[in-house]
Design a protein around this motif. Structure first.
Motif, short mmCIF file in Angstrom:
data_model
loop_
_atom_site.label_atom_id
_atom_site.label_comp_id
_atom_site.label_asym_id
_atom_site.label_seq_id
_atom_site.Cartn_x
_atom_site.Cartn_y
_atom_site.Cartn_z
N ASN A 18 5.06 -30.18 1.82
CA ASN A 18 5.94 -29.23 1.13
C ASN A 18 5.77 -29.32 -0.38
O ASN A 18 5.75 -28.30 -1.07
CB ASN A 18 7.41 -29.49 1.51
CG ASN A 18 7.74 -29.00 2.89
OD1 ASN A 18 7.07 -28.12 3.43
ND2 ASN A 18 8.77 -29.57 3.48
N ILE A 19 5.65 -30.53 -0.90
CA ILE A 19 5.45 -30.72 -2.34
C ILE A 19 4.16 -30.03 -2.78
O ILE A 19 4.12 -29.35 -3.80
CB ILE A 19 5.42 -32.23 -2.68
CG1 ILE A 19 6.81 -32.83 -2.52
CG2 ILE A 19 4.87 -32.46 -4.09
CD1 ILE A 19 6.84 -34.35 -2.51
N LEU A 20 3.11 -30.16 -1.99
CA LEU A 20 1.82 -29.56 -2.34
C LEU A 20 1.81 -28.05 -2.19
O LEU A 20 0.94 -27.37 -2.75
CB LEU A 20 0.70 -30.19 -1.50
CG LEU A 20 0.48 -31.69 -1.71
CD1 LEU A 20 -0.56 -32.22 -0.73
CD2 LEU A 20 0.07 -31.97 -3.15
N SER A 21 2.76 -27.50 -1.47
CA SER A 21 2.79 -26.05 -1.27
C SER A 21 3.64 -25.32 -2.31
O SER A 21 3.63 -24.10 -2.38
CB SER A 21 3.33 -25.72 0.13
OG SER A 21 4.70 -26.02 0.23
N ARG A 22 4.37 -26.06 -3.15
CA ARG A 22 5.24 -25.43 -4.14
C ARG A 22 4.44 -24.93 -5.34
O ARG A 22 3.53 -25.58 -5.81
CB ARG A 22 6.29 -26.42 -4.65
CG ARG A 22 7.21 -26.92 -3.60
CD ARG A 22 8.33 -27.76 -4.16
NE ARG A 22 7.86 -28.90 -4.90
CZ ARG A 22 8.51 -30.07 -4.95
NH1 ARG A 22 9.64 -30.22 -4.31
NH2 ARG A 22 8.03 -31.06 -5.65
N ILE A 23 4.85 -23.77 -5.83
CA ILE A 23 4.27 -23.20 -7.04
C ILE A 23 5.31 -23.30 -8.14
O ILE A 23 6.48 -22.93 -7.94
CB ILE A 23 3.86 -21.72 -6.82
CG1 ILE A 23 2.87 -21.59 -5.67
CG2 ILE A 23 3.31 -21.11 -8.10
CD1 ILE A 23 1.56 -22.30 -5.86
N LYS A 24 4.90 -23.80 -9.29
CA LYS A 24 5.82 -23.99 -10.42
C LYS A 24 6.50 -22.66 -10.76
O LYS A 24 5.86 -21.63 -10.86
CB LYS A 24 5.07 -24.51 -11.64
CG LYS A 24 5.99 -24.86 -12.80
CD LYS A 24 5.24 -25.56 -13.89
CE LYS A 24 5.69 -26.99 -13.80
NZ LYS A 24 5.06 -27.88 -14.71
N GLY A 25 7.82 -22.74 -10.89
CA GLY A 25 8.61 -21.56 -11.20
C GLY A 25 9.22 -20.89 -9.99
O GLY A 25 10.08 -20.03 -10.13
N ASN A 26 8.81 -21.26 -8.79
CA ASN A 26 9.29 -20.63 -7.57
C ASN A 26 10.35 -21.42 -6.83
O ASN A 26 10.80 -20.99 -5.77
CB ASN A 26 8.14 -20.35 -6.60
CG ASN A 26 7.25 -19.22 -7.07
OD1 ASN A 26 7.57 -18.52 -8.02
ND2 ASN A 26 6.13 -19.05 -6.41
N VAL A 27 10.75 -22.58 -7.34
CA VAL A 27 11.75 -23.40 -6.67
C VAL A 27 13.10 -23.12 -7.33
O VAL A 27 13.32 -23.52 -8.48
CB VAL A 27 11.40 -24.91 -6.76
CG1 VAL A 27 12.45 -25.74 -6.04
CG2 VAL A 27 10.01 -25.17 -6.19
N PRO A 28 14.00 -22.45 -6.63
CA PRO A 28 15.30 -22.14 -7.23
C PRO A 28 16.02 -23.41 -7.70
O PRO A 28 16.02 -24.43 -7.02
CB PRO A 28 16.08 -21.48 -6.09
CG PRO A 28 15.01 -20.95 -5.18
CD PRO A 28 13.88 -21.92 -5.29
N LEU A 29 16.60 -23.35 -8.87
CA LEU A 29 17.35 -24.43 -9.50
C LEU A 29 16.48 -25.61 -9.92
O LEU A 29 16.99 -26.60 -10.42
CB LEU A 29 18.51 -24.90 -8.60
CG LEU A 29 19.49 -23.82 -8.18
CD1 LEU A 29 20.54 -24.39 -7.23
CD2 LEU A 29 20.16 -23.17 -9.38
N SER A 30 15.19 -25.54 -9.68
CA SER A 30 14.25 -26.60 -10.12
C SER A 30 12.93 -25.94 -10.50
O SER A 30 11.88 -26.21 -9.92
CB SER A 30 14.03 -27.62 -9.01
OG SER A 30 15.17 -28.38 -8.77
N ARG A 31 12.97 -25.06 -11.47
CA ARG A 31 11.78 -24.28 -11.85
C ARG A 31 10.64 -25.13 -12.36
O ARG A 31 9.49 -24.70 -12.37
CB ARG A 31 12.16 -23.23 -12.90
CG ARG A 31 13.20 -22.24 -12.44
CD ARG A 31 12.69 -21.32 -11.39
NE ARG A 31 13.72 -20.35 -11.02
CZ ARG A 31 13.65 -19.61 -9.96
NH1 ARG A 31 12.63 -19.69 -9.15
NH2 ARG A 31 14.62 -18.76 -9.67
N GLU A 32 10.92 -26.38 -12.78
CA GLU A 32 9.86 -27.25 -13.30
C GLU A 32 9.03 -27.88 -12.19
O GLU A 32 7.94 -28.38 -12.44
CB GLU A 32 10.47 -28.35 -14.18
CG GLU A 32 11.16 -29.47 -13.44
CD GLU A 32 12.56 -29.14 -12.88
OE1 GLU A 32 13.10 -29.98 -12.16
OE2 GLU A 32 13.10 -28.05 -13.16
#
Length: 106
Positions: free
Chosen positions: A30-44
Motif C-alpha cells: 500500500n505504501i508503494l502504491s501511494r502517489i504524493k498528494g493523493n492521500v487525504p489529510l496526509s498529502r505529504e
C-alpha cells in the motif's frame, strides 16, 4: 529475509484476516502504491509522480530514498535492507520496485 515485489500494473487481493507477516507485507504494498498528494489529510505521503518523464537511472536513485523513508515512517515493523528495480520492462515505461528486508520481532 523477505523480498516484496511491487508492480503497479498487477491487481492485489487484499485479505482482512491475515497473519502479522501478511499484514506488514500488505502495508508495504500500500505504501508503494501511494502517489504524493493523493492521500487525504496526509498529502505529504506517497511517491513522486513528477518523476514520470525523467530518465530511469535518475528516477531509481531518487526513488530509493523516498521508498526507504516512506516505509520507515509508516511501517516500523519492517527493516529495509535493499531497494532495487526490475528493469526488464523498460520499453513500456513500467517501474517495478523490489524491497528486501526483515520483519522485526514484536
Amino acid at each position: 529475509m523477505i523480498e516484496i515485489k511491487y508492480d503497479s500494473s498487477n491487481t492485489r487481493d487484499y485479505k482482512f484476516k491475515k497473519s502479522r507477516d501478511e499484514e506488514i507485507i500488505q502495508n508495504i504494498e500500500n505504501i508503494l502504491s501511494r502517489i504524493k498528494g493523493n492521500v487525504p489529510l496526509s498529502r505529504e505521503k506517497g511517491l513522486e509522480a513528477s518523476l514520470i518523464d525523467e530518465p530511469l537511472d535518475y528516477v531509481q536513485v531518487y526513488m530509493t530514498g523516498i521508498v526507504m523513508d516512506e516505509i520507515e515512517r509508516d511501517e516500523p515493523r519492517f527493516k529495509v535492507e535493499e531497494v532495487s528495480y526490475d528493469n526488464s520492462n523498460q520499453e513500456i515505461g513500467k517501474l517495478i520496485i523490489k524491497v528486501k528486508g526483515a520483519i522485526l520481532d514484536e
